[in-house]
Design a protein around this motif. Structure first.
Motif, PDB file in Angstrom:
ATOM      1  N   LEU A  23      -0.057   1.545 -10.896  1.00 44.99           N
ATOM      2  CA  LEU A  23       0.417   2.860 -10.964  1.00 44.99           C
ATOM      3  C   LEU A  23       1.613   3.144 -10.413  1.00 44.99           C
ATOM      4  CD1 LEU A  23      -1.331   5.542 -11.345  1.00 44.99           C
ATOM      5  CD2 LEU A  23      -1.674   5.667  -8.610  1.00 44.99           C
ATOM      6  N   LEU A  24       2.568   3.774 -10.761  1.00 37.47           N
ATOM      7  CA  LEU A  24       3.835   4.259 -10.633  1.00 37.47           C
ATOM      8  C   LEU A  24       3.862   5.949 -10.167  1.00 37.47           C
ATOM      9  CD1 LEU A  24       6.097   2.603 -13.345  1.00 37.47           C
ATOM     10  CD2 LEU A  24       5.434   1.550 -11.017  1.00 37.47           C
ATOM     11  N   ASP A  25       4.774   6.224  -9.125  1.00 36.58           N
ATOM     12  CA  ASP A  25       5.112   7.477  -8.803  1.00 36.58           C
ATOM     13  C   ASP A  25       6.149   8.022  -9.902  1.00 36.58           C
ATOM     14  OD1 ASP A  25       7.490   6.518  -7.901  1.00 36.58           O
ATOM     15  OD2 ASP A  25       6.894   6.718  -5.592  1.00 36.58           O
ATOM     16  N   SER A  26       6.424   9.290  -9.603  1.00 39.54           N
ATOM     17  CA  SER A  26       7.451   9.939 -10.545  1.00 39.54           C
ATOM     18  C   SER A  26       8.951   9.340 -10.366  1.00 39.54           C
ATOM     19  CB  SER A  26       7.709  11.370 -10.265  1.00 39.54           C
ATOM     20  OG  SER A  26       7.806  11.689  -9.060  1.00 39.54           O
ATOM     21  N   ASP A  27       9.188   8.657  -9.319  1.00 34.91           N
ATOM     22  CA  ASP A  27      10.473   7.753  -9.270  1.00 34.91           C
ATOM     23  C   ASP A  27      10.473   6.461  -9.726  1.00 34.91           C
ATOM     24  OD1 ASP A  27      11.422  10.006  -7.885  1.00 34.91           O
ATOM     25  OD2 ASP A  27      10.923   9.699  -5.954  1.00 34.91           O
ATOM     26  N   ALA A  31       2.836   2.719  -6.926  1.00 29.12           N
ATOM     27  CA  ALA A  31       2.176   3.307  -5.832  1.00 29.12           C
ATOM     28  C   ALA A  31       0.791   2.590  -5.582  1.00 29.12           C
ATOM     29  CB  ALA A  31       1.981   4.625  -6.191  1.00 29.12           C
ATOM     30  N   GLY A  32       0.113   1.511  -6.534  1.00 28.02           N
ATOM     31  CA  GLY A  32      -0.875   1.120  -6.438  1.00 28.02           C
ATOM     32  C   GLY A  32      -0.960  -0.022  -7.594  1.00 28.02           C
ATOM     33  N   MET A  33      -1.792  -0.657  -7.409  1.00 28.44           N
ATOM     34  CA  MET A  33      -2.342  -1.937  -8.585  1.00 28.44           C
ATOM     35  C   MET A  33      -3.419  -2.487  -8.425  1.00 28.44           C
ATOM     36  SD  MET A  33      -0.219  -3.255  -6.001  1.00 28.44           S
ATOM     37  CE  MET A  33       1.195  -2.676  -6.647  1.00 28.44           C
ATOM     38  N   ASN A  34      -4.169  -3.269  -9.306  1.00 31.21           N
ATOM     39  CA  ASN A  34      -5.345  -3.754  -9.070  1.00 31.21           C
ATOM     40  C   ASN A  34      -5.247  -5.547  -9.108  1.00 31.21           C
ATOM     41  OD1 ASN A  34      -4.857  -4.525 -11.671  1.00 31.21           O
ATOM     42  ND2 ASN A  34      -7.058  -4.144 -12.605  1.00 31.21           N
ATOM     43  N   GLN A  35      -6.162  -6.213  -8.522  1.00 28.26           N
ATOM     44  CA  GLN A  35      -6.282  -7.304  -8.479  1.00 28.26           C
ATOM     45  C   GLN A  35      -5.511  -8.217  -9.796  1.00 28.26           C
ATOM     46  OE1 GLN A  35      -6.525  -8.790  -5.098  1.00 28.26           O
ATOM     47  NE2 GLN A  35      -5.578 -10.553  -6.388  1.00 28.26           N
ATOM     48  N   ALA A  36      -6.236  -7.793 -10.686  1.00 23.65           N
ATOM     49  CA  ALA A  36      -5.639  -8.461 -12.130  1.00 23.65           C
ATOM     50  C   ALA A  36      -4.340  -8.263 -11.813  1.00 23.65           C
ATOM     51  CB  ALA A  36      -6.430  -7.746 -13.369  1.00 23.65           C
ATOM     52  N   ILE A  49       4.338  -2.454  -3.321  1.00 22.40           N
ATOM     53  CA  ILE A  49       4.113  -1.120  -2.659  1.00 22.40           C
ATOM     54  C   ILE A  49       5.654  -0.612  -2.273  1.00 22.40           C
ATOM     55  CG2 ILE A  49       3.132   0.453  -1.355  1.00 22.40           C
ATOM     56  CD1 ILE A  49       1.223  -0.125  -3.414  1.00 22.40           C
ATOM     57  N   GLY A  50       5.828   0.559  -3.039  1.00 17.86           N
ATOM     58  CA  GLY A  50       7.077   1.358  -2.669  1.00 17.86           C
ATOM     59  C   GLY A  50       8.417   0.610  -3.581  1.00 17.86           C
ATOM     60  N   ARG A  51       8.459  -0.212  -4.054  1.00 21.02           N
ATOM     61  CA  ARG A  51       9.356  -0.919  -4.732  1.00 21.02           C
ATOM     62  C   ARG A  51       9.819  -0.415  -6.279  1.00 21.02           C
ATOM     63  NH1 ARG A  51       9.663  -7.242  -4.750  1.00 21.02           N
ATOM     64  NH2 ARG A  51      11.941  -6.742  -5.658  1.00 21.02           N
ATOM     65  N   ARG A 124       2.081  19.098 -13.977  1.00 21.34           N
ATOM     66  CA  ARG A 124       3.340  18.368 -13.776  1.00 21.34           C
ATOM     67  C   ARG A 124       2.846  16.840 -13.599  1.00 21.34           C
ATOM     68  NH1 ARG A 124       6.727  16.063  -9.728  1.00 21.34           N
ATOM     69  NH2 ARG A 124       5.482  16.767  -8.307  1.00 21.34           N
ATOM     70  N   VAL A 125       3.626  15.881 -14.352  1.00 25.42           N
ATOM     71  CA  VAL A 125       3.346  14.467 -14.271  1.00 25.42           C
ATOM     72  C   VAL A 125       3.649  14.115 -12.780  1.00 25.42           C
ATOM     73  CG1 VAL A 125       4.063  12.107 -15.309  1.00 25.42           C
ATOM     74  CG2 VAL A 125       3.574  14.106 -16.655  1.00 25.42           C
ATOM     75  N   THR A 126       2.833  13.457 -12.018  1.00 21.66           N
ATOM     76  CA  THR A 126       3.137  12.825 -10.956  1.00 21.66           C
ATOM     77  C   THR A 126       2.927  11.518 -10.658  1.00 21.66           C
ATOM     78  OG1 THR A 126       0.870  13.127 -10.282  1.00 21.66           O
ATOM     79  CG2 THR A 126       2.259  15.154  -9.688  1.00 21.66           C
ATOM     80  N   HIS A 127       2.234  10.615 -11.450  1.00 21.06           N
ATOM     81  CA  HIS A 127       2.249   9.320 -11.733  1.00 21.06           C
ATOM     82  C   HIS A 127       2.113   8.816 -13.126  1.00 21.06           C
ATOM     83  CE1 HIS A 127       0.825  10.249  -7.512  1.00 21.06           C
ATOM     84  NE2 HIS A 127       1.450   8.969  -7.180  1.00 21.06           N
ATOM     85  N   ILE A 128       2.154   7.342 -13.322  1.00 21.99           N
ATOM     86  CA  ILE A 128       2.071   6.760 -14.586  1.00 21.99           C
ATOM     87  C   ILE A 128       1.096   5.553 -14.193  1.00 21.99           C
ATOM     88  CG2 ILE A 128       3.257   5.598 -16.442  1.00 21.99           C
ATOM     89  CD1 ILE A 128       5.542   7.195 -15.998  1.00 21.99           C
ATOM     90  N   LEU A 129       0.163   5.741 -15.107  1.00 15.72           N
ATOM     91  CA  LEU A 129      -0.681   4.464 -14.973  1.00 15.72           C
ATOM     92  C   LEU A 129      -0.522   3.691 -16.350  1.00 15.72           C
ATOM     93  CD1 LEU A 129      -3.616   3.268 -13.907  1.00 15.72           C
ATOM     94  CD2 LEU A 129      -4.588   4.370 -15.586  1.00 15.72           C
ATOM     95  N   GLN A 130      -0.167   2.230 -15.929  1.00 16.39           N
ATOM     96  CA  GLN A 130      -0.019   1.262 -16.978  1.00 16.39           C
ATOM     97  C   GLN A 130      -1.028   0.314 -17.128  1.00 16.39           C
ATOM     98  OE1 GLN A 130       2.339  -2.421 -16.253  1.00 16.39           O
ATOM     99  NE2 GLN A 130       3.907  -1.587 -17.744  1.00 16.39           N
ATOM    100  N   HIS A 131      -1.600   0.177 -18.388  1.00 17.31           N
ATOM    101  CA  HIS A 131      -2.506  -0.774 -18.667  1.00 17.31           C
ATOM    102  C   HIS A 131      -1.768  -1.774 -19.449  1.00 17.31           C
ATOM    103  CE1 HIS A 131      -6.093  -1.995 -21.499  1.00 17.31           C
ATOM    104  NE2 HIS A 131      -6.052  -2.921 -20.477  1.00 17.31           N
TER     105      HIS A 131
END
Length: 503
Positions: A23-27, A31-36, A49-51, A124-131
């Motif tokens: 999970l990425l924030d708008s910058d 902002a998060g990720m799973n174990q996989a 986190i935060g990079r 407004r788009v606040t985050h992007i989920l990447q699969h």
């Protein structure tokens, strides 16, 4: 508690999924990720986190690295801009890991990515989920099948591992990248073109987009997404809405040449007239229906105003030349009547033409906007020396025609004083004073007084100088003049009206 339990279940399911998610924030920071995702990247949450994601995945040292990073960034930016998901069918991206000696090495991997926007209540788009799906083994297996199969023939196994599908996906993705690049280039050209352009959609002429020049023309108003009648109500009484309706109805384009339009170009400002050259063309869909209008053109207001100013200047120049020629002709005729000798005629005529030229020089310096009364006097009396002339009075700005007439009058007075009066050889002096009276209807009063010169007697007949002074004051300046010939010296009193701005 039930809501909290559901939230915990969703987090647990996200982390337990065998598919990598992050999970990425708008910058574009983690902002998060799973174990996989941590397993496939070989990194920890604290390291991520935060990079910025492109700091972690910069493409690696390969030649394709910068292009791969650009594709990834372009996909993220597209999601942020459009609010719609974006897919990268195949992305070649190197992963860094440490070898058994602790050195950083890069391993080429192939990924299939889906980027999904996550929006707040305001849209407004606040985050992007990447699969992501790691398709490295599929790509490698396809390469092996290609080397083993007969030339030009596909095998069942090749189809089984998705060779055709993968090949088509790569082709589509390359075409999409090319089209996106071309679209971005066209959009940049559209926005930067020096002429104004606007695209209107539908029967309500909704402003879909416009470039910077159009924004400047309309005062940078927020018009995108609004019907033109609502966005630019100042056009309502000028017939332009009806013209746009006709274009949609008939499909016929419209051209305007130096056409006036009144626009409010600043908030609460009055309407401003601009002149435009423009064309309006219908936009048709695949079925040849008129669905919109494109407007393009140029603001030619400055050109129109410059042409008008030039015409005014030419007309004014013609007027001044005619007046000057008439003055020269009058000087020549009157001088000839008073001088039968050609030599004396030439000297007197030349001195009067020079006096006229001096005043013209003063007016030229001010672009013929006017001249100061003191400057006109100083020009016409400078030859006699400042010690013999005393000038005393306030600043008075003279209009061009007034300055020319007074210049000729002062020249005649100074010439007469040099021949017969206080400026002839001796110790005589001339004192000139002036004042402005009555602010409501201002008038200029000038007193020319000669002292210390020879005795003065009234002439038996009026010469050209006296006639010129009287004619200029009465006819050209609309004033009165009195000439006094006394034993103690000659004097002249001139009273004339002034325009208020001159006073």
């Amino acid at each position: 508690m039930r809501i909290l339990a559901k939230t915990i279940d969703l987090v647990a399911a996200f982390d337990a999924s065998p598919n990598p998610y992050m999970l990425l924030d708008s910058d574009l920071r983690y902002a998060g990720m799973n174990q996989a995702y941590l397993d496939v990247t070989g990194m920890t949450r604290d390291e991520l986190i935060g990079r910025p994601v492109l700091e972690v995945f910069n493409g690696g040292p390969s030649e394709d690295g910068p292009e791969n990073a650009r594709q990834l960034l372009a996909s993220f930016e597209k999601v942020l801009t459009t609010g719609a998901p974006d897919n990268l069918a195949v992305l070649r991206y190197a992963l860094s890991r440490k070898d058994k000696y602790g050195e950083i090495v890069y391993e080429d991997r192939y990924w299939s990515c889906t980027h999904t926007p996550i929006k707040n209540n305001g849209g407004r788009v606040t985050h992007i989920l990447q699969h992501t799906s790691d398709i490295t083994e599929l790509v490698r297996l396809r390469g092996q099948m290609k080397r083993l199969r007969p030339e030009g023939r596909s095998t069942a196994l090749d189809s089984l591992v998705g060779g055709g599908v993968l090949r088509r996906a790569l082709t589509v993705q390359a075409d999409n990248r090319r089209l996106e690049t071309e679209r971005r280039q066209l959009l940049d050209m559209f926005m930067q073109t020096p002429g104004f352009v606007a695209i209107l959609n539908g029967p309500d002429h909704i402003v879909q987009m416009h470039n910077g020049a159009y924004g400047q023309l309309i005062g940078h108003r927020d018009v995108v997404g609004k019907p033109l009648r609502e966005a630019l109500p100042d056009l309502g009484h000028q017939g332009y809405f009806d013209l746009l309706d006709d274009i949609l109805a008939t499909g016929e384009p419209l051209m305007g040449h130096e056409r006036a339009v009144e626009l409010q170009r600043a908030q609460n400002a009055p309407l401003e007239t601009r002149y435009l050259n423009f064309t309006c063309h219908p936009i048709r869909d695949e079925a040849e229906n008129n669905v919109g209008v494109i407007i393009q053109g140029y603001d030619v207001t400055d050109t129109i105003l410059a042409a008008e100013r030039q015409k005014l200047m030419i007309d004014e120049l013609n007027h001044r030349v005619k007046n000057t020629l008439a003055t020269v002709q009058s000087i020549a005729m009157q001088t000839a009547r008073s001088h039968e000798d050609p030599r004396s005629f030439a000297e007197t005529f030349q001195s009067r033409i020079l006096a006229l030229s001096h005043t013209h020089d003063l007016l030229t310096r001010s672009h013929w906007e006017g001249a100061d009364l003191r400057a006109v006097m100083e020009h016409e009396t400078a030859a006699h020396g400042p010690h013999r002339m005393s000038l005393n009075g306030p600043h008075v700005a003279l209009h061009p025609a007034t300055a020319v007439s007074l210049g000729m009058i002062f020249h005649e007075l100074a010439t007469n004083a040099a021949k017969y009066g206080a400026l002839s050889p001796g110790d005589g002096r001339v004192m000139v004073s002036w004042s402005v009276q009555d602010d409501a209807a201002p008038s200029l009063h000038i007193l020319w007084q000669e002292v210390g010169g020879p005795a003065v007697v009234a002439p038996e007949r009026r010469g050209f100088g006296s006639r010129l002074i009287e004619r200029n004051v009465r006819h050209d300046l609309g004033g009165q003049v009195q000439l006094h010939y006394r034993d103690d010296g000659f004097s002249a009193e001139i009273t004339m009206p002034l325009q208020k701005d001159a006073a």
